[in-house]
Each structure stands twice: as C-alpha cells, then as structure tokens.
Write an enzyme that holds these catalytic residues in place. Structure first.
Site, PDB file in Angstrom:
ATOM      1  N   ARG A  69       8.745 -15.384 -25.026  1.00  0.00           N
ATOM      2  CA  ARG A  69       7.510 -15.388 -24.249  1.00  0.00           C
ATOM      3  C   ARG A  69       6.925 -16.797 -24.215  1.00  0.00           C
ATOM      4  O   ARG A  69       7.076 -17.566 -25.155  1.00  0.00           O
ATOM      5  CB  ARG A  69       6.485 -14.426 -24.858  1.00  0.00           C
ATOM      6  CG  ARG A  69       6.752 -12.957 -24.508  1.00  0.00           C
ATOM      7  CD  ARG A  69       5.674 -12.055 -25.059  1.00  0.00           C
ATOM      8  NE  ARG A  69       5.659 -12.046 -26.505  1.00  0.00           N
ATOM      9  CZ  ARG A  69       4.815 -12.722 -27.255  1.00  0.00           C
ATOM     10  NH1 ARG A  69       3.864 -13.461 -26.706  1.00  0.00           N
ATOM     11  NH2 ARG A  69       4.891 -12.650 -28.565  1.00  0.00           N
ATOM     12  N   TYR A 212      13.287 -13.596 -19.129  1.00  0.00           N
ATOM     13  CA  TYR A 212      13.406 -13.111 -20.506  1.00  0.00           C
ATOM     14  C   TYR A 212      12.315 -12.123 -20.919  1.00  0.00           C
ATOM     15  O   TYR A 212      11.121 -12.392 -20.781  1.00  0.00           O
ATOM     16  CB  TYR A 212      13.370 -14.289 -21.498  1.00  0.00           C
ATOM     17  CG  TYR A 212      14.069 -13.944 -22.800  1.00  0.00           C
ATOM     18  CD1 TYR A 212      15.435 -14.171 -22.961  1.00  0.00           C
ATOM     19  CD2 TYR A 212      13.381 -13.341 -23.847  1.00  0.00           C
ATOM     20  CE1 TYR A 212      16.088 -13.819 -24.125  1.00  0.00           C
ATOM     21  CE2 TYR A 212      14.033 -12.985 -25.022  1.00  0.00           C
ATOM     22  CZ  TYR A 212      15.388 -13.231 -25.151  1.00  0.00           C
ATOM     23  OH  TYR A 212      16.034 -12.880 -26.301  1.00  0.00           O
ATOM     24  N   LYS A 221       4.618  -5.946 -21.878  1.00  0.00           N
ATOM     25  CA  LYS A 221       3.371  -6.595 -22.309  1.00  0.00           C
ATOM     26  C   LYS A 221       2.367  -6.731 -21.165  1.00  0.00           C
ATOM     27  O   LYS A 221       1.173  -6.542 -21.358  1.00  0.00           O
ATOM     28  CB  LYS A 221       3.667  -7.977 -22.887  1.00  0.00           C
ATOM     29  CG  LYS A 221       4.714  -7.979 -23.979  1.00  0.00           C
ATOM     30  CD  LYS A 221       4.349  -7.086 -25.126  1.00  0.00           C
ATOM     31  CE  LYS A 221       5.349  -7.288 -26.259  1.00  0.00           C
ATOM     32  NZ  LYS A 221       4.978  -6.555 -27.463  1.00  0.00           N
ATOM     33  N   HIS A 241      -0.702  -2.971 -29.534  1.00  0.00           N
ATOM     34  CA  HIS A 241       0.609  -3.497 -29.939  1.00  0.00           C
ATOM     35  C   HIS A 241       0.988  -2.825 -31.259  1.00  0.00           C
ATOM     36  O   HIS A 241       0.930  -3.454 -32.318  1.00  0.00           O
ATOM     37  CB  HIS A 241       0.489  -5.021 -30.093  1.00  0.00           C
ATOM     38  CG  HIS A 241       1.785  -5.749 -30.239  1.00  0.00           C
ATOM     39  ND1 HIS A 241       1.877  -6.997 -30.838  1.00  0.00           N
ATOM     40  CD2 HIS A 241       3.046  -5.429 -29.861  1.00  0.00           C
ATOM     41  CE1 HIS A 241       3.128  -7.402 -30.815  1.00  0.00           C
ATOM     42  NE2 HIS A 241       3.862  -6.479 -30.239  1.00  0.00           N
ATOM     43  N   SER A 263       4.296  -9.945 -33.405  1.00  0.00           N
ATOM     44  CA  SER A 263       5.679  -9.967 -32.946  1.00  0.00           C
ATOM     45  C   SER A 263       6.626 -10.413 -34.062  1.00  0.00           C
ATOM     46  O   SER A 263       6.335 -11.369 -34.775  1.00  0.00           O
ATOM     47  CB  SER A 263       5.800 -10.934 -31.762  1.00  0.00           C
ATOM     48  OG  SER A 263       4.907 -10.532 -30.737  1.00  0.00           O
ATOM     49  N   CYS A 265       7.369  -9.008 -36.869  1.00  0.00           N
ATOM     50  CA  CYS A 265       6.840  -8.825 -38.226  1.00  0.00           C
ATOM     51  C   CYS A 265       7.133  -7.436 -38.777  1.00  0.00           C
ATOM     52  O   CYS A 265       6.495  -6.989 -39.726  1.00  0.00           O
ATOM     53  CB  CYS A 265       5.350  -9.100 -38.264  1.00  0.00           C
ATOM     54  SG  CYS A 265       4.963 -10.855 -38.078  1.00  0.00           S
ATOM     55  N   THR A 268       9.643  -2.589 -35.727  1.00  0.00           N
ATOM     56  CA  THR A 268      10.855  -1.793 -35.514  1.00  0.00           C
ATOM     57  C   THR A 268      11.366  -1.250 -36.854  1.00  0.00           C
ATOM     58  O   THR A 268      11.769  -0.084 -36.948  1.00  0.00           O
ATOM     59  CB  THR A 268      11.942  -2.631 -34.809  1.00  0.00           C
ATOM     60  OG1 THR A 268      11.366  -3.189 -33.621  1.00  0.00           O
ATOM     61  CG2 THR A 268      13.135  -1.785 -34.436  1.00  0.00           C
ATOM     62  N   ASP A 288       6.677  -0.566 -30.470  1.00  0.00           N
ATOM     63  CA  ASP A 288       5.992  -1.766 -29.980  1.00  0.00           C
ATOM     64  C   ASP A 288       4.604  -1.510 -29.386  1.00  0.00           C
ATOM     65  O   ASP A 288       3.707  -2.310 -29.580  1.00  0.00           O
ATOM     66  CB  ASP A 288       6.872  -2.467 -28.931  1.00  0.00           C
ATOM     67  CG  ASP A 288       6.485  -3.924 -28.703  1.00  0.00           C
ATOM     68  OD1 ASP A 288       6.265  -4.643 -29.698  1.00  0.00           O
ATOM     69  OD2 ASP A 288       6.400  -4.336 -27.539  1.00  0.00           O
ATOM     70  N   ARG A 380      17.814 -10.355 -28.853  1.00  0.00           N
ATOM     71  CA  ARG A 380      17.306  -8.975 -28.865  1.00  0.00           C
ATOM     72  C   ARG A 380      18.339  -7.990 -28.343  1.00  0.00           C
ATOM     73  O   ARG A 380      19.297  -8.360 -27.676  1.00  0.00           O
ATOM     74  CB  ARG A 380      16.043  -8.892 -28.007  1.00  0.00           C
ATOM     75  CG  ARG A 380      14.916  -9.805 -28.552  1.00  0.00           C
ATOM     76  CD  ARG A 380      13.566  -9.213 -28.394  1.00  0.00           C
ATOM     77  NE  ARG A 380      12.558  -9.991 -29.095  1.00  0.00           N
ATOM     78  CZ  ARG A 380      11.491  -9.452 -29.704  1.00  0.00           C
ATOM     79  NH1 ARG A 380      11.324  -8.139 -29.709  1.00  0.00           N
ATOM     80  NH2 ARG A 380      10.612 -10.218 -30.305  1.00  0.00           N
TER      81      ARG A 380
HETATM   82  P1  GTP Z   1       8.267  -7.421 -31.665  1.00  0.00           P
HETATM   83  O1  GTP Z   1       9.368  -6.607 -31.071  1.00  0.00           O
HETATM   84  O2  GTP Z   1       8.483  -8.900 -31.502  1.00  0.00           O
HETATM   85  O3  GTP Z   1       6.883  -7.005 -31.277  1.00  0.00           O
HETATM   86  O4  GTP Z   1       8.326  -7.298 -33.235  1.00  0.00           O
HETATM   87  P2  GTP Z   1       8.572  -6.195 -34.340  1.00  0.00           P
HETATM   88  O5  GTP Z   1       7.320  -6.143 -35.155  1.00  0.00           O
HETATM   89  O6  GTP Z   1       9.124  -4.930 -33.823  1.00  0.00           O
HETATM   90  O7  GTP Z   1       9.677  -6.979 -35.140  1.00  0.00           O
HETATM   91  P3  GTP Z   1      10.839  -6.488 -36.056  1.00  0.00           P
HETATM   92  O8  GTP Z   1      10.636  -5.134 -36.627  1.00  0.00           O
HETATM   93  O9  GTP Z   1      12.103  -6.658 -35.310  1.00  0.00           O
HETATM   94  O10 GTP Z   1      10.700  -7.597 -37.196  1.00  0.00           O
HETATM   95  C1  GTP Z   1      11.813  -8.084 -37.773  1.00  0.00           C
HETATM   96  C2  GTP Z   1      11.483  -9.090 -38.836  1.00  0.00           C
HETATM   97  O11 GTP Z   1      10.657  -8.516 -39.845  1.00  0.00           O
HETATM   98  C3  GTP Z   1      12.765  -9.513 -39.531  1.00  0.00           C
HETATM   99  O12 GTP Z   1      12.623 -10.882 -39.850  1.00  0.00           O
HETATM  100  C4  GTP Z   1      12.772  -8.649 -40.779  1.00  0.00           C
HETATM  101  O13 GTP Z   1      13.526  -9.211 -41.789  1.00  0.00           O
HETATM  102  C5  GTP Z   1      11.293  -8.616 -41.115  1.00  0.00           C
HETATM  103  N1  GTP Z   1      10.912  -7.436 -41.941  1.00  0.00           N
HETATM  104  C6  GTP Z   1      10.727  -6.176 -41.512  1.00  0.00           C
HETATM  105  N2  GTP Z   1      10.362  -5.358 -42.530  1.00  0.00           N
HETATM  106  C7  GTP Z   1      10.288  -6.142 -43.625  1.00  0.00           C
HETATM  107  C8  GTP Z   1       9.945  -5.912 -44.987  1.00  0.00           C
HETATM  108  O14 GTP Z   1       9.602  -4.816 -45.396  1.00  0.00           O
HETATM  109  N3  GTP Z   1       9.984  -6.982 -45.824  1.00  0.00           N
HETATM  110  C9  GTP Z   1      10.333  -8.232 -45.383  1.00  0.00           C
HETATM  111  N4  GTP Z   1      10.344  -9.235 -46.265  1.00  0.00           N
HETATM  112  N5  GTP Z   1      10.676  -8.491 -44.110  1.00  0.00           N
HETATM  113  C10 GTP Z   1      10.644  -7.469 -43.246  1.00  0.00           C
HETATM  114  C1  SPV Z   2       6.899  -9.356 -28.688  1.00  0.00           C
HETATM  115  O1  SPV Z   2       7.062 -10.590 -28.600  1.00  0.00           O
HETATM  116  O2  SPV Z   2       5.907  -8.859 -29.273  1.00  0.00           O
HETATM  117  C2  SPV Z   2       7.909  -8.438 -28.128  1.00  0.00           C
HETATM  118  C3  SPV Z   2       8.989  -9.012 -27.329  1.00  0.00           C
HETATM  119  O3  SPV Z   2       7.801  -7.244 -28.335  1.00  0.00           O
HETATM  120  S1  SPV Z   2       8.527  -9.318 -25.661  1.00  0.00           S
HETATM  121  O4  SPV Z   2       8.636  -8.053 -24.944  1.00  0.00           O
HETATM  122  O5  SPV Z   2       9.439 -10.309 -25.125  1.00  0.00           O
HETATM  123  O6  SPV Z   2       7.161  -9.773 -25.611  1.00  0.00           O
HETATM  124 MN    MN Z   3       5.921  -6.736 -29.438  1.00  0.00          MN
END
Ligand code: GTP
Ligand code: SPV
Ligand code: MN
Length: 603
Positions: A69, A212, A221, A241, A263, A265, A268, A288, A380
């Site tokens: 983004r 992207y 978003k 979010h 994002s 964090c 998922t 999300d 992704r």
């Molecule tokens: P967007 O799709 O960007 O909105 O983000 P999201 O919040 O769905 O991200 P996602 O779940 O893919 O986050 C993945 C990141 O979080 C990776 O770097 C993981 O290693 C980290 N992560 C997730 N759960 C944990 C946890 O319990 N502990 C730690 N240390 N890292 C975590």
């Molecule tokens: C985020 O960045 O929080 C996402 C990926 O979930 S995107 O849809 O590209 O914004």
């Molecule tokens: Mn997101």
C-alpha cells in the site's frame, strides 16, 4: 450516491474517459476465472504452479516498485479538509477530480475494461453493501473472484434500488499512446505515479497506477474501511480493521471475539489459531475486516464483508499457522513469493532450510547465501475463505455473530503487557485510540519505526479520526453496558533484554483467550493497575511453558515512568485533533495520569 440503473451510464462515461479497446461484464464464474488465468499464463504475467502439488494455483511477480500500500499517495477528498482530519492526506475534491480526469483520460487504451459487480457481505445480509469495480487489470478480476462475492445478482439488486459504491481502477499503463502508436505490454503493468482516492461525500473510489493488494482490490480497504467507516458514521455502525473468530471453551460455550491489530501484526494467525490447551476450539470468520452494528436485541453483531484471505506469506508455516497452509493447498494466487524448482512456492519461514535452486520474487536465481530475501516481506496469498479448514459454519450467516470481546493490539517491544482489561467501554476506546505499533512491510515506509495506529485504522479511517473516536463513544453510550463486548489490550511482541520475544505466541495465545473468557465468566479477579486490569500471575495459566518468574514479571510489568512518558506523547498526539478530540479522551488521559501518579501497579 448514484441512482437506480445509473451504472449503465457510469460504465459508458468511464469507457469514454479511459478509451479501452473492449468492455467485458464479469460474472464471477469458473469459466471466467479459467479463461482469464489461462490468458495471463499465455501472456507471461502469471506462472501456473505444479498442478500435482498446487492445483489451479498461480504465481504473480509484481513490478519491484509496486509491492505494498502507498499511504502517502492515498487521499481522502472530503469537501472540508477538517473532515479528513490530521491523520489523512486531504486534497481539494475539485482539484483532485481535474487531476484524475487527466490521469484516467485514455489510460485504458489498448486494454480490456472489466466491469466487476460485487457484494461485501452475504448478498442477503441486511449489513451487505454493493459495489462495482471497473478495472483494466485481469489480475484484479481474478483476485476479486477470491476476495469478494462477484455476482451479477448485485446488478439486479441495484436495479431494484440498492445503493452501490462506484470504484474505478486503472494500472495507468495504456498499450496505445496518444499518437496512436502501439506500446509493448509488461508482465506487471503499473505507473510510477499513484493515486488512491476516496470521495467520502459521494462515496466514490478512484485508484490509479498500482496493481497491488489494497491499492487495487477496491472492495477491501477502500470500500470496506475508508468508505465503510463513513457509511458507519452516518448510519450508526462500525467498519473495522479486525479479525473475527468463534472461540469454544472446554465447557462447550461459544464466544465471539473481534481483534484490531495493525497490518502484518497477527490477525490471520489469531483468526486461525490452533489452541494448545485441551478442549478449546477456534473457528475462523474473518482475518482482516469486520462490520459491526447493533442487532435487534441491542448487542453488537459483526459480519466479515470479505469472502477471501489476502494473507502475509512470510512466517506462515505448519508450525505458526497450519490452517493457513491447508487453506492454500489449491485455487490460490501467490504474489511475490519464491518459486521452487518443481513449480511450487516458498517463502522465509515456510521451512527452516530453503529448498535448492529457488527463483526469488524478482525472477532471479536465489540461494541461502543471497543477500536479499527470496520472497518479498509483503508477499501474499489470495484464497477463498471457504477453503479454510477452521472456517466457522456461520461465516456466511446474513445475521452475523454477537460479539463478546474486542481486542486491541500492536507490536510493542516494551511497555505494553501481554494482556490488560479495560475498566469500561470508554476506557477501551481510549486503549484503541492510543495503540502504537512498530511499522511492518505492509505499507511503504521505515519498517520497525514506532508509530501511532489508533484502532489499527490509521491508514483506513475515511474521516476525521477524532470524530471516529466520538462515534465509538456514542455507540457505547447508546447501549446498556452489560450488552457491550468487553475490551482488552494484548501484546504478543514484548521483548526481553536479549531482544527475543518473551512470549511464545501463536497457539499459546490460547492462554490469553482462556484468561479473557474467565474474566467474561467472572471466574477470576483482575489486579487493578494504572493502565487497566491485569491477570493475577498465580492465576494465569502458563503450565508447561517453562517461563521463569522473571519472564512472567517482565510480561506483565507496568513501568510507571515509561507510562508517564507515553502519557506525555499521547497528550501531544491528542493535541493534533484540536476541536475534534472528544472531551472524554482528555478525561481518560487525565485519569491515567492520576492513577500513574498514585503509583498504581500490579500487586
Ligand atoms: P494484514 O493482512 O496486513 O492486515 O495483517 P495481519 O494482521 O493479518 O497479519 P498476519 O497475521 O499475516 O501477521 C503476520 C506477522 O505476525 C508475522 O510476522 C508473524 O510472525 C507475526 N505473528 C503473528 N502471531 C504472532 C505471535 O503470537 N507472536 C509473534 N511473535 N509473532 C506473531
Ligand atoms: C493491510 O495492509 O492491512 C492488508 C493488506 O490487509 S492490503 O489489502 O494490501 O491493504
Ligand atoms: Mn489489513
């Protein structure tokens, strides 16, 4: 908002402006998917993965400049600058319209213009919203098949008078120039100049120059959060979010939890959590976005407006997220991951040892000695929710689910304890409003820099963030307190002196959920601290984790001086909102300072 049937006129206006060579009305069918995917494979813009290993799945490699983004190119063009507020880029709407007219003029020359009708939410849900995206990117159409409910039914609903959001997308790379000369296509067309533009009053979206993710899949978003938050403000609901999940306790009782993390964090991961404690179950509803509104009984109900996952690949493995790995076994689009010798995918963290002879996300040969990662940090996977082994059977329910708890979190190496309970709704709103998090690769910018990300909505709130906080307060004020979900703050990312995470995280986060449920059931007490209710360490279940008392102390430590520093920064931050800062937020900050001054900390 455009009136009944006006989409025909709108489509022809956009065609006149952008001058495509062909116009295609999409229907979301398998035949459409197969035709587009095959065409893109033939053109060299998609790589078909090994059918035996990853059936009906594809790899796309983006242009190296179009990988995330672009927040500094994202605009909220409300009539008044103050309605966009200090956290958004505002641009004058009439000036922006002139710019867009210029940018989109002839921008689809030589390309096919696809018209994609889609629903956010189950088509029959009272919470559903409709949109039509016009795009010159077949890649966007394929992704939308997975992410949204793409169906012609939407057009009949609009014919019957339903509101809809018009969304125009162009990669900004025509194949015929203004003199009529033919230009060569590339495997990832895009434009150096990008505009991701929202007109909140007319509920329009215009996106130029990027192919992207959230820049281009405009139901996500742009519609579900930026325009969605404006609709929510005007109609009394919340566009957030947040992940959405159902948690079942060993006693067989269900709890619905929504969680806002910035994002990349861990939304998922938590949405697909595999509990490590016996008897607990998690069912996934969304990872999300959640749309939350008050149900007939006064409780808050949520739906996931999306129909797919657009998940971060790096770090996803059988160990960290087995359900995600299972979900993407087939029918998946991967963007910017590495390619294996035998036509499958790989990314950092998938396995400890990378396979030999990888091709990196740029298409270059890669080995473990290479200086750059094989997969882009924001690479992704796009895949349908229906393929998730932990999907909740109710994920498609038009009524949505009743929320029991809301979690706010972020990536904080210091200060923020593993879990804290808010004192009440308004304090929960204060917690959400003051989230800070270390920046990730999901957006352009300095990875690791600590930034404010209120409600994890910094890049996604379509109006003045101060007014948005007021809207949250108003939702609370108009609901009986016992009907409201309870609000907690969590932080999986606290680090020790050695720079390592103190908390094992992932499946072990079940233990935090177990404590939260025990609080909902009134089975455990909390310890009052200046920042909220903390677990009594003796009652927090860490059996078998082997965490030392010292680590436990660090996980839950509330350092009064550091929190006074945070309060100082919060005051500066709040000052940016001027008149739009709700008085209640200042009162909450005063309350925090008073409690910190009294030296309240965990027993
Ligand atoms: P967007 O799709 O960007 O909105 O983000 P999201 O919040 O769905 O991200 P996602 O779940 O893919 O986050 C993945 C990141 O979080 C990776 O770097 C993981 O290693 C980290 N992560 C997730 N759960 C944990 C946890 O319990 N502990 C730690 N240390 N890292 C975590
Ligand atoms: C985020 O960045 O929080 C996402 C990926 O979930 S995107 O849809 O590209 O914004
Ligand atoms: Mn997101």
């Amino acid at each position: 908002m455009p009136a009944q049937n006006s989409y025909l006129r709108w489509v022809s206006e956009i065609a006149t402006l952008t001058q495509p060579s062909e116009l295609v009305w999409c229907d979301g069918s398998d035949a459409e998917w197969n035709a587009l995917a095959s065409m893109m494979v033939e053109q060299g813009s998609l790589i078909r993965l090994n059918e035996a290993k990853r059936p009906n799945s594809f790899l796309a490699r983006s242009h190296p400049s179009d990988v995330a983004r672009v927040e500094d190119r994202t605009y909220i063009c409300s009539e008044r600058a103050e309605d966009a507020g200090p956290t958004n880029n505002w641009a004058n709407p009439s000036e922006m319209r002139r710019t867009l007219d210029e940018k989109f003029s002839g921008s689809m020359r030589g390309r096919v213009m696809y018209v994609v009708p889609f629903a956010m939410g189950p088509v029959d849900s009272p919470q559903a919203r409709f949109g039509i995206e016009i795009t010159d990117s077949p890649f966007v159409v394929l992704n939308m098949h997975l992410m949204n409910r793409v169906t012609r039914d939407v057009l009949s609903r609009i014919d019957d008078g339903a509101d809809w959001v018009p969304a125009v997308h162009s990669v900004g790379s025509p194949l015929i120039d203004s003199s009529g000369a033919t230009l060569a296509d590339t495997s990832w067309p895009c434009n150096d100049e990008k505009y991701i533009v929202h007109f909140p009053e007319t509920r329009e979206i215009w996106s130029f120059g990027s192919g992207y993710g959230g820049n281009a899949l405009l139901g996500k978003k742009c519609m579900s959060l930026r325009i969605g938050s404006v609709l929510g403000r005007d109609e009394g609901w919340l566009a957030e979010h947040m992940l959405l999940m159902k948690l079942t306790s060993p006693a067989g009782k269900n709890y619905h939890v929504a969680a806002a993390f910035p994002s990349a964090c861990g939304k998922t991961n938590l949405a697909m959590l595999r509990p490590t404690l016996p008897g607990w179950k998690v069912a996934t509803i969304g990872d999300d976005i959640a749309w939350i509104s008050k149900g007939p009984n006064g409780r808050l109900r949520a739906i996931n407006p999306e129909a797919g996952f657009f998940g971060v690949a790096p770090g996803t493995s059988l160990k960290t997220n087995a359900a995600a790995i299972e979900t993407m076994r087939a029918n998946t689009i991967f963007t910017n991951v590495a390619l294996t010798e035998d036509g499958d995918v790989w990314w950092e963290g998938l396995t400890n040892v990378p396979p030999a002879n990888l091709t990196d996300w740029r298409g270059e040969a890669w080995n473990a000695a290479s200086a750059t990662p094989a997969a882009h940090p924001n690479s992704r996977f796009t895949v349908s929710l229906a393929q998730c082994p932990t999907i909740d059977p109710d994920w498609n329910s038009p009524q949505g689910v009743e929320l029991d708890a809301i979690l706010f979190g972020g990536r904080r190496a210091t200060n923020v304890p593993l879990v804290v309970e808010s004192r009440d709704w308004n304090h929960g709103v204060f917690m959400g409003a003051t989230i800070s998090s270390e920046q990730t690769a999901a957006a352009e910018g300095e990875v690791g820099a600590l930034r404010r990300d209120p409600f994890a909505m910094l890049p996604f709130c379509g109006y003045n963030m101060g007014d948005y906080w007021q809207h949250w307060l108003a939702i609370g004020a108009s609901t009986a307190p016992e009907l409201l979900p309870r609000v907690f703050q969590v932080n999986w990312f606290r680090k020790g002196q050695d720079g390592k995470f103190l908390w094992p995280g992932f499946g072990e986060n079940t233990r935090v959920l177990e404590w939260i449920v025990a609080r909902l059931e009134g089975e455990v007490a909390s310890v009052d601290s200046a920042i909220g209710g903390l677990p009594m360490i003796s009652e927090f279940n860490v059996a078998g984790l082997g965490l030392s008392p010292e680590v436990m102390g660090q996980l839950f430590d509330v350092d009064l001086d550091r929190w006074l520093d945070e309060a100082e920064l919060t005051e500066e931050y709040f000052a940016r909102f001027g008149d739009h800062l709700p008085a209640e937020m200042s009162a909450q900050l005063d309350g925090l300072r008073m409690r910190l001054g009294r030296g309240e900390r965990a027993a």
